[in-house]
Motif scaffolding. Sequence first.
Motif, short mmCIF file in Angstrom:
data_model
loop_
_atom_site.label_atom_id
_atom_site.label_comp_id
_atom_site.label_asym_id
_atom_site.label_seq_id
_atom_site.Cartn_x
_atom_site.Cartn_y
_atom_site.Cartn_z
N SER A 1 -21.53 -22.01 3.95
CA SER A 1 -21.26 -23.15 3.69
C SER A 1 -22.58 -23.78 2.63
O SER A 1 -23.39 -23.02 2.48
CB SER A 1 -21.07 -24.11 4.74
OG SER A 1 -22.24 -24.28 5.47
N GLU A 2 -22.42 -25.06 2.10
CA GLU A 2 -23.55 -25.62 1.79
C GLU A 2 -24.25 -26.43 2.59
O GLU A 2 -23.41 -27.07 3.31
CB GLU A 2 -23.04 -26.38 0.28
CG GLU A 2 -22.62 -25.70 -0.96
CD GLU A 2 -22.15 -26.40 -2.06
OE1 GLU A 2 -22.00 -27.78 -1.85
OE2 GLU A 2 -21.70 -25.98 -3.00
N ALA A 3 -25.64 -26.75 2.35
CA ALA A 3 -26.37 -27.43 3.32
C ALA A 3 -26.25 -28.88 3.05
O ALA A 3 -26.17 -29.57 1.85
CB ALA A 3 -27.81 -27.19 3.09
N SER A 4 -25.87 -29.62 4.28
CA SER A 4 -25.49 -31.17 4.09
C SER A 4 -27.06 -31.74 3.73
O SER A 4 -28.05 -31.01 4.03
CB SER A 4 -25.02 -31.66 5.18
OG SER A 4 -25.82 -31.55 6.31
N VAL A 5 -27.29 -32.87 3.53
CA VAL A 5 -28.50 -33.58 3.41
C VAL A 5 -29.29 -33.32 4.71
O VAL A 5 -30.57 -33.25 4.88
CB VAL A 5 -28.40 -35.12 2.92
CG1 VAL A 5 -29.79 -35.71 3.09
CG2 VAL A 5 -27.86 -35.23 1.65
N ALA A 6 -28.59 -33.57 6.02
CA ALA A 6 -29.43 -33.71 7.13
C ALA A 6 -29.88 -32.14 7.66
O ALA A 6 -30.86 -31.93 8.00
CB ALA A 6 -28.31 -34.11 8.15
N VAL A 7 -29.02 -31.20 7.21
CA VAL A 7 -29.17 -29.88 7.71
C VAL A 7 -30.41 -29.54 6.49
O VAL A 7 -31.23 -28.88 7.14
CB VAL A 7 -27.96 -28.91 7.19
CG1 VAL A 7 -28.36 -27.36 7.27
CG2 VAL A 7 -27.06 -29.25 8.45
N ALA A 8 -30.24 -29.65 5.36
CA ALA A 8 -31.12 -29.42 4.29
C ALA A 8 -32.65 -30.12 4.97
O ALA A 8 -33.66 -29.26 4.89
CB ALA A 8 -30.89 -29.88 2.96
N GLU A 9 -32.76 -31.12 5.19
CA GLU A 9 -34.00 -31.73 5.76
C GLU A 9 -34.49 -31.07 6.95
O GLU A 9 -35.83 -30.99 6.83
CB GLU A 9 -33.63 -33.37 6.18
CG GLU A 9 -34.89 -34.18 6.45
CD GLU A 9 -34.71 -35.54 6.58
OE1 GLU A 9 -35.18 -36.01 7.84
OE2 GLU A 9 -33.90 -36.18 5.84
N ARG A 10 -33.65 -30.63 7.86
CA ARG A 10 -34.11 -29.83 8.94
C ARG A 10 -34.77 -28.50 8.58
O ARG A 10 -35.64 -27.97 9.16
CB ARG A 10 -33.19 -29.72 9.84
CG ARG A 10 -32.80 -31.05 10.82
CD ARG A 10 -32.08 -31.09 11.83
NE ARG A 10 -32.67 -30.47 12.97
CZ ARG A 10 -31.90 -30.00 14.03
NH1 ARG A 10 -30.79 -30.03 14.20
NH2 ARG A 10 -32.57 -29.37 15.06
N LEU A 11 -34.04 -28.02 7.70
CA LEU A 11 -34.43 -26.49 7.14
C LEU A 11 -35.45 -26.44 6.29
O LEU A 11 -36.09 -25.39 5.84
CB LEU A 11 -33.25 -25.66 6.93
CG LEU A 11 -32.18 -25.37 7.89
CD1 LEU A 11 -30.99 -24.69 7.30
CD2 LEU A 11 -32.83 -24.72 8.87
N GLY A 12 -35.94 -27.72 5.58
CA GLY A 12 -36.67 -27.87 4.67
C GLY A 12 -36.36 -27.13 3.34
O GLY A 12 -37.09 -26.31 2.55
N ILE A 13 -34.88 -27.28 2.97
CA ILE A 13 -34.38 -26.69 1.80
C ILE A 13 -33.60 -27.81 1.14
O ILE A 13 -33.91 -28.84 1.53
CB ILE A 13 -33.22 -25.41 2.21
CG1 ILE A 13 -32.22 -25.92 2.90
CG2 ILE A 13 -33.86 -24.38 2.40
CD1 ILE A 13 -31.11 -25.02 3.20
N ASP A 14 -33.19 -27.61 0.01
CA ASP A 14 -32.38 -28.61 -0.92
C ASP A 14 -30.98 -28.84 -0.42
O ASP A 14 -30.52 -27.71 -0.11
CB ASP A 14 -32.47 -27.97 -2.56
CG ASP A 14 -33.75 -28.31 -3.15
OD1 ASP A 14 -34.60 -29.09 -2.40
OD2 ASP A 14 -34.05 -27.39 -3.98
#
Length: 177
Positions: free
Chosen positions: A114-127
Amino acid sequence: MTFGEQPAYLRVAGDLRKKIVDGQLPPHTRLPSQARIRQEYGVSDTVALEARKVLMAEGLVEGRSGSGTYVRERPVPRRISRSGYRPTGGATPFRQEQADGEGRGTWESSSEQSEASVAVAERLGIDPGDRVMCTKYLYRESGEAMMLSTSWEPLAVTGRTPVMLPEEGPLGGMGVV
């Protein structure tokens, strides 16, 4: 039903849930029959049935064939510790706890990209929008659901590696840590 109002079956389930939690319907007590729920709450058979289904799905009651629906015994909470420590063998914390305590734990998992949501991206350090592998877990002990977990791994790191699908391949179940 007016806008913003809960459906009738959720209102009935909520009231019965409150009676269970407050002890008005203690463990092993028979839940009121469908006819009684219909009469007491002024609802249809369908609403009464759906309310009971909600309570069953939440694990608060259990149906006994030919006997009725009964309030379940509430499990005693137990402490579950989690750490990054991995003993030799690399078992995940859940698997290690099961081995140490001779537990009867099992789990089910399903993975999909899937595509990283804003919250997931923030936790993983990705866009936001970067591709991730999302794996959802349901852990059980003695057949009873005990924990839900969701993990996300950035495919830029794990894609095309043996850990791309966390529960499959030569490193299945070892984790990405």
